[in-house]
Design a protein around this motif. Structure first.
Motif, PDB file in Angstrom:
ATOM      1  N   UNK A   3       0.916  -1.119  -0.043  1.00 42.49           N
ATOM      2  CA  UNK A   3       0.132  -0.162   0.071  1.00 42.49           C
ATOM      3  C   UNK A   3       1.018   1.112  -0.014  1.00 42.49           C
ATOM      4  N   UNK A   4       0.291   2.197  -0.386  1.00 45.31           N
ATOM      5  CA  UNK A   4       0.902   3.659  -0.721  1.00 45.31           C
ATOM      6  C   UNK A   4       0.367   4.469   0.338  1.00 45.31           C
ATOM      7  N   UNK A   5       1.260   5.421   0.953  1.00 43.14           N
ATOM      8  CA  UNK A   5       0.526   6.270   2.082  1.00 43.14           C
ATOM      9  C   UNK A   5      -0.364   7.569   1.234  1.00 43.14           C
ATOM     10  N   UNK A   6      -0.875   8.123   1.805  1.00 42.33           N
ATOM     11  CA  UNK A   6      -1.760   9.379   1.480  1.00 42.33           C
ATOM     12  C   UNK A   6      -0.525  10.538   1.037  1.00 42.33           C
ATOM     13  N   UNK A   7       0.453  10.604   1.803  1.00 45.97           N
ATOM     14  CA  UNK A   7       1.598  11.388   1.533  1.00 45.97           C
ATOM     15  C   UNK A   7       2.135  11.102   0.412  1.00 45.97           C
ATOM     16  N   UNK A   8       2.366  10.043   0.393  1.00 51.80           N
ATOM     17  CA  UNK A   8       3.469   9.564  -1.030  1.00 51.80           C
ATOM     18  C   UNK A   8       2.639   9.738  -2.451  1.00 51.80           C
ATOM     19  N   UNK A   9       1.023   9.581  -2.178  1.00 50.05           N
ATOM     20  CA  UNK A   9       0.405   9.990  -3.416  1.00 50.05           C
ATOM     21  C   UNK A   9       0.090  11.227  -3.578  1.00 50.05           C
ATOM     22  N   UNK A  10       0.253  12.114  -2.537  1.00 47.85           N
ATOM     23  CA  UNK A  10       0.212  13.495  -2.600  1.00 47.85           C
ATOM     24  C   UNK A  10       1.451  14.160  -3.477  1.00 47.85           C
ATOM     25  N   UNK A  11       2.693  13.500  -3.100  1.00 42.74           N
ATOM     26  CA  UNK A  11       3.794  13.977  -3.652  1.00 42.74           C
ATOM     27  C   UNK A  11       4.098  13.647  -5.061  1.00 42.74           C
ATOM     28  N   UNK A  12       3.524  12.440  -5.139  1.00 37.42           N
ATOM     29  CA  UNK A  12       3.387  12.055  -6.603  1.00 37.42           C
ATOM     30  C   UNK A  12       2.739  12.859  -7.701  1.00 37.42           C
ATOM     31  N   UNK A  13       1.525  13.431  -7.065  1.00 34.69           N
ATOM     32  CA  UNK A  13       0.560  14.185  -7.970  1.00 34.69           C
ATOM     33  C   UNK A  13       1.345  15.507  -8.076  1.00 34.69           C
ATOM     34  N   UNK A  14       1.913  15.996  -7.005  1.00 33.96           N
ATOM     35  CA  UNK A  14       2.540  17.490  -6.870  1.00 33.96           C
ATOM     36  C   UNK A  14       3.604  17.255  -7.838  1.00 33.96           C
ATOM     37  N   UNK A  15       4.594  16.220  -7.866  1.00 29.65           N
ATOM     38  CA  UNK A  15       5.666  16.266  -8.656  1.00 29.65           C
ATOM     39  C   UNK A  15       5.306  16.512  -9.880  1.00 29.65           C
ATOM     40  N   UNK A  16       4.521  15.329 -10.347  1.00 29.54           N
ATOM     41  CA  UNK A  16       4.099  15.326 -11.820  1.00 29.54           C
ATOM     42  C   UNK A  16       3.451  16.464 -12.525  1.00 29.54           C
ATOM     43  N   UNK A  17       2.460  17.035 -11.609  1.00 29.63           N
ATOM     44  CA  UNK A  17       1.648  18.254 -11.918  1.00 29.63           C
ATOM     45  C   UNK A  17       2.863  19.415 -12.012  1.00 29.63           C
ATOM     46  N   UNK A  18       3.777  19.503 -11.336  1.00 23.67           N
ATOM     47  CA  UNK A  18       4.895  20.598 -11.259  1.00 23.67           C
ATOM     48  C   UNK A  18       5.959  20.351 -12.408  1.00 23.67           C
ATOM     49  N   UNK A  19       5.941  19.181 -12.811  1.00 19.67           N
ATOM     50  CA  UNK A  19       7.031  18.656 -13.528  1.00 19.67           C
ATOM     51  C   UNK A  19       7.039  19.225 -15.217  1.00 19.67           C
ATOM     52  N   UNK A  20       7.901  19.754 -15.721  1.00 14.26           N
ATOM     53  CA  UNK A  20       8.040  20.168 -16.924  1.00 14.26           C
ATOM     54  C   UNK A  20       8.414  18.859 -18.081  1.00 14.26           C
ATOM     55  N   UNK A  21       8.403  17.705 -17.442  1.00 14.43           N
ATOM     56  CA  UNK A  21       8.732  16.447 -18.240  1.00 14.43           C
ATOM     57  C   UNK A  21       7.660  15.314 -18.249  1.00 14.43           C
ATOM     58  N   UNK A  22       6.493  15.841 -17.756  1.00 13.76           N
ATOM     59  CA  UNK A  22       5.557  14.972 -17.383  1.00 13.76           C
ATOM     60  C   UNK A  22       4.076  15.448 -17.436  1.00 13.76           C
ATOM     61  N   UNK A  23       3.052  14.541 -17.601  1.00 12.51           N
ATOM     62  CA  UNK A  23       1.654  15.168 -17.584  1.00 12.51           C
ATOM     63  C   UNK A  23       1.043  13.609 -16.591  1.00 12.51           C
ATOM     64  N   UNK A  24      -0.079  14.139 -15.967  1.00  9.82           N
ATOM     65  CA  UNK A  24      -0.806  13.086 -15.267  1.00  9.82           C
ATOM     66  C   UNK A  24      -2.307  13.540 -15.426  1.00  9.82           C
ATOM     67  N   UNK A  25      -3.027  12.538 -16.296  1.00  6.95           N
ATOM     68  CA  UNK A  25      -4.499  12.742 -16.379  1.00  6.95           C
ATOM     69  C   UNK A  25      -5.184  11.716 -15.517  1.00  6.95           C
ATOM     70  N   UNK A  26      -6.355  12.272 -15.209  1.00  7.80           N
ATOM     71  CA  UNK A  26      -7.402  11.424 -14.299  1.00  7.80           C
ATOM     72  C   UNK A  26      -8.323  10.801 -15.652  1.00  7.80           C
ATOM     73  N   UNK A  27      -8.795   9.477 -15.544  1.00  2.00           N
ATOM     74  CA  UNK A  27      -9.541   8.946 -16.491  1.00  2.00           C
ATOM     75  C   UNK A  27     -11.089   9.166 -15.784  1.00  2.00           C
ATOM     76  N   UNK A  28     -11.829   9.830 -16.362  1.00  2.00           N
ATOM     77  CA  UNK A  28     -13.128   9.889 -15.589  1.00  2.00           C
ATOM     78  C   UNK A  28     -14.432   9.781 -16.679  1.00  2.00           C
ATOM     79  N   UNK A  29     -15.418   9.016 -16.154  1.00  2.87           N
ATOM     80  CA  UNK A  29     -16.644   8.861 -16.704  1.00  2.87           C
ATOM     81  C   UNK A  29     -17.153  10.303 -16.902  1.00  2.87           C
ATOM     82  N   UNK A  30     -17.810  10.277 -18.047  1.00  2.00           N
ATOM     83  CA  UNK A  30     -18.509  11.645 -18.462  1.00  2.00           C
ATOM     84  C   UNK A  30     -19.884  11.823 -17.615  1.00  2.00           C
TER      85      UNK A  30
END
Length: 183
Positions: free
Chosen positions: A43-70
Motif C-alpha cells: 500500500x501507498x500512503x496518502x503523503x506519497x500519493x500527494x507527493x506523486x501528484x504534486x511532482x508530476x503536476x509541477x514537472x516540465x517533463x510529464x503529465x498526469x491525467x485522471x480518466x473520468x466517466x462523463x
C-alpha cells in the motif's frame, strides 16, 4: 466539468487531492499493483500519493491525467506521460484502470486514443514508449491494436508468486499513429 480531452464515454482531466481516497483504495489492491508496477505490491500512503501528484503536476517533463466517466465524473483510472525528452521528442507512457469492475470495458482504449492524439498533435512528440509484463495480455492486445510495435523484451525480468515473467518494450511513432487512425 469541461475537459480539453474527451470522448463520448470519458474525459481526461487533472488529478487533485480530492481524488486521494479512491487512489488509496487502488494502491491497496494487489491485482492493480501487480498489473501496473514492478515494485513489490504494497500500500501507498496518502503523503506519497500527494507527493506523486504534486511532482508530476509541477514537472516540465510529464503529465498526469485522471480518466473520468462523463456521466458522473467518477475517477476510473489515470494516464501518465513521463520522462519526456523534449530535444528528442520522446516520452514514456503508463495507464491504469483502478477498479477491476471497470477493466475490459474499453476505457483504456478511449483514454489511450485521447492521450496519443495529445502526445502527437499537441505536444508534437515523435515517439511514445511503454513496458508491460507477460501476464498482462489484455494490455498487450490493446497496445498492438493501437499500433504499438513490440521492440524487445527483458527476459525473466519480474518474479511473481514464484514464477518469472518477461517485461516487454513497446513503442509507437507519430507516423504509425497517424496511419492507425486513418484506417
Amino acid at each position: 466539468m469541461d475537459a480539453l480531452l474527451h470522448s463520448e464515454m470519458i474525459s481526461l482531466t487533472s488529478i487533485t487531492e480530492a481524488d486521494l481516497p479512491i487512489l488509496l483504495q487502488w494502491y491497496r489492491d494487489t491485482e492493480f499493483l501487480r498489473l501496473f508496477d514492478a515494485l513489490p505490491a504494497s500500500p501507498r500512503t496518502e503523503s506519497s500519493l500527494k507527493e506523486w501528484i504534486k511532482h508530476t503536476t509541477d514537472s516540465h517533463n510529464g503529465y498526469l491525467f485522471g480518466i473520468r466517466r462523463n456521466t458522473d465524473q467518477q475517477l476510473l483510472g489515470f494516464v501518465e506521460l513521463d520522462r519526456i525528452l523534449w530535444n528528442h521528442r520522446v516520452c514514456g507512457l503508463a495507464i491504469a484502470i483502478g477498479d477491476k469492475d471497470h477493466r475490459g470495458k474499453g476505457l483504456g482504449q478511449h483514454a489511450l486514443e485521447l492521450v496519443l492524439t495529445f502526445v502527437f498533435d499537441e505536444l508534437n512528440l515523435h515517439r511514445v514508449q511503454l513496458t508491460v509484463f507477460d501476464y498482462n495480455t489484455r494490455a498487450i492486445k490493446l497496445y498492438e491494436k493501437l499500433g504499438f510495435k513490440h521492440e524487445g523484451r527483458y527476459r525473466d525480468f519480474i518474479q511473481r508468486n514464484g514464477e518469472r515473467y518477461d517485461m516487454h518494450l513497446y513503442g509507437l511513432l507519430q507516423h504509425e499513429w497517424e496511419k492507425s487512425i486513418s484506417n
